[in-house]
Design an enzyme around this catalytic site. Structure first.
Site, mmCIF file in Angstrom:
data_model
loop_
_atom_site.group_PDB
_atom_site.id
_atom_site.type_symbol
_atom_site.label_atom_id
_atom_site.label_comp_id
_atom_site.label_asym_id
_atom_site.label_seq_id
_atom_site.Cartn_x
_atom_site.Cartn_y
_atom_site.Cartn_z
ATOM 1 N N HIS A 278 0.807 -1.215 0.000
ATOM 2 C CA HIS A 278 0.000 0.000 0.000
ATOM 3 C C HIS A 278 0.841 1.267 0.000
ATOM 4 C CE1 HIS A 278 -3.464 2.511 0.541
ATOM 5 N NE2 HIS A 278 -2.974 3.028 1.652
ATOM 6 N N CYS A 279 2.142 1.164 0.239
ATOM 7 C CA CYS A 279 2.944 2.375 0.437
ATOM 8 C C CYS A 279 3.818 2.742 -0.753
ATOM 9 C CB CYS A 279 3.819 2.212 1.687
ATOM 10 S SG CYS A 279 2.879 2.192 3.233
ATOM 11 N N ILE A 280 4.790 1.902 -1.075
ATOM 12 C CA ILE A 280 5.826 2.311 -2.025
ATOM 13 C C ILE A 280 5.278 2.581 -3.425
ATOM 14 C CG2 ILE A 280 8.071 1.728 -3.003
ATOM 15 C CD1 ILE A 280 8.637 0.073 -0.577
#
Length: 448
Positions: A278-280
């Site tokens: 979900h982040c990078i």
């Protein structure tokens, strides 16, 4: 001491005495670990989520995320120290509300803050004086101040820093990391004013090993983006180096293993079939979008995003080439087994997993694709890859492997028998160096 400071001190005293009640909105990969950290420190938690089946499962003490133990949740349910609910009318009960909701990208790769907005509006309808509201979701600098504060103040007539308190503290979860859990990771904290900062700092100091106060909510928001942009850019670099070195007959994995023996000035990052989680894959685009408001072009970040986004295409191109040259057949009609559908090893999280894109690209080129993943028995619905929903994991056996033309290793789970794969697959294309790490070398194994 002013009235505002008295309100802040009352909250801090309740934290120290463990009388504070904590509300967590969003009971997923961030919210559940936060709840566990709070329960471990003797703090009562009310968890909020819009997913009734998930809430029912949690209240029954059943596992919702494989790598997160439920013992403390079960104990909290028995003692009344924890409960989960879909009743958002209860948002006024907790002394502090931590918002842990998704912040995805839209179809046009722009920030989708609909979950943050809806949650803030729900809180505004029940906000009471003295409450602390903390956003943990990753977002662009200015969200807490420019989006949340106006909603909360306009709807209630209350003032941030005077009647209620607003802060930002970015989540730093790493699913599946056995070394660093929620309580072991320092927590960055930024507040809308000194009292909000003091309150948020006191709360998190009770939960984690160390707090890192910063000057504003925008600074705290920028910290989270910087951490993940750093990773995205460096992963893009090794993905590009992989292509260059492969053309020279040099193994990028061997290069990285040798380079990381230097005790200073180098940090290892590893190539792969694309970014997941979900982040990078998402966070850098939050900053590039916000930067346009200031007429700033983020060329370096956007180039890294382009390289990483292009990796699944390069992998499938390499796969098709090897099917042709090693098996002597065209890619159209070939049967491909994708090994691993999670975005990283040893977890069941498939958010933004490059494996999903790989399957779609394989089938776009006329081949058929199936998958095996010991952690994901069935592909769940996703925003981008709805056509893959409900596909089931294939059993990994000699017969299964022999029935496919090639195996593409997309996720390097530890609990996979790579020796079995090497012995029985006609062709193995390894994007994670998994076979080499397990001491396997064969004429049928190729890196991509």
């Amino acid at each position: 001491m002013s009235a505002t400071s008295q309100a802040a001190q009352r909250f801090i005293d309740r934290v120290h005495s463990r009388e504070v009640v904590l509300g967590i909105v969003g009971l997923g990969y961030v919210g559940i670990p936060l709840a566990l950290a709070s329960l471990r420190r003797g703090i009562r938690v009310v968890g909020f989520d819009i997913d009734q089946p998930r809430v029912d499962q949690i209240n029954a003490g059943k596992e919702t995320i494989k790598h997160i133990p439920m013992e403390l949740i079960v104990e909290g349910l028995k003692t009344g120290r924890f409960e989960a609910t879909t009743d958002f009318d209860r948002l006024a009960e907790p002394d502090a509300l931590l918002i842990c909701v998704p912040t995805p990208l839209s179809r046009h790769r722009e920030p989708d803050l609909s979950f943050v907005r809806q949650t803030t509006e729900a809180i505004a309808r029940r906000l009471r004086p003295g409450q602390l509201i903390v956003l943990e979701s990753t977002t662009y600098p200015g969200t807490t101040d420019e989006l949340m504060r106006p909603i909360l103040e306009t709807a209630t007539g209350l003032k941030s820093g005077q009647d209620f308190f607003l802060a930002y503290s970015p989540e730093r979860e790493d699913p599946g990391n056995g070394e660093f859990g929620t309580s072991d990771i320092p927590k960055v904290v930024g507040g809308d004013g000194p009292d909000a900062l003091a309150m948020a700092d006191a709360l998190y100091a009770a939960l984690v090993v160390k707090t890192v106060p910063v000057s504003s909510t925008a600074t705290a928001e920028a910290v989270k983006l910087t951490e993940n942009i750093f990773r995205a850019v460096n992963i893009a670099l090794v993905n590009e180096l992989k292509q260059v070195y492969a053309a020279m007959g040099i193994d990028i994995w061997e290069v990285i293993d040798a380079a990381k023996t230097k005790p200073f000035g180098y940090m290892p990052f590893y190539p792969g079939p694309g970014l997941g989680g979900h982040c990078i894959p998402i966070d850098p685009f939050y900053l590039t979008w916000k930067a346009r408001e200031f007429d700033v072009t983020t060329r370096f970040i956007e180039l890294a995003g382009q390289i990483n986004t292009d990796m699944p295409y390069r992998v499938v191109e390499r796969l098709a080439e090897l099917v042709d040259t090693q098996l002597g057949r065209g890619f159209s009609g070939a049967r491909i087994l994708v090994l691993g559908i999670a975005y990283k090893k040893n977890i069941e999280d498939m958010r933004e997993s490059p494996a999903l894109k790989l399957i779609e690209l394989i089938e776009t080129r006329g081949a058929s694709a199936a998958y095996h993943d010991p952690h994901i028995p069935e592909i769940r619905p996703t925003r981008k890859h709805g056509g893959l929903t409900a596909r089931k994991s294939q059993a990994l056996s000699a017969e299964t492997l022999a029935a496919f033309d090639a195996v593409l290793i997309a996720t390097d789970h530890d609990d996979v028998d790579y020796g079995l794969v090497a012995r029985h697959a006609k062709l193995v294309v390894d994007t994670r160096n998994a076979c080499a790490r397990h001491g396997l070398a064969a004429k049928t194994i190729f890196k991509a």
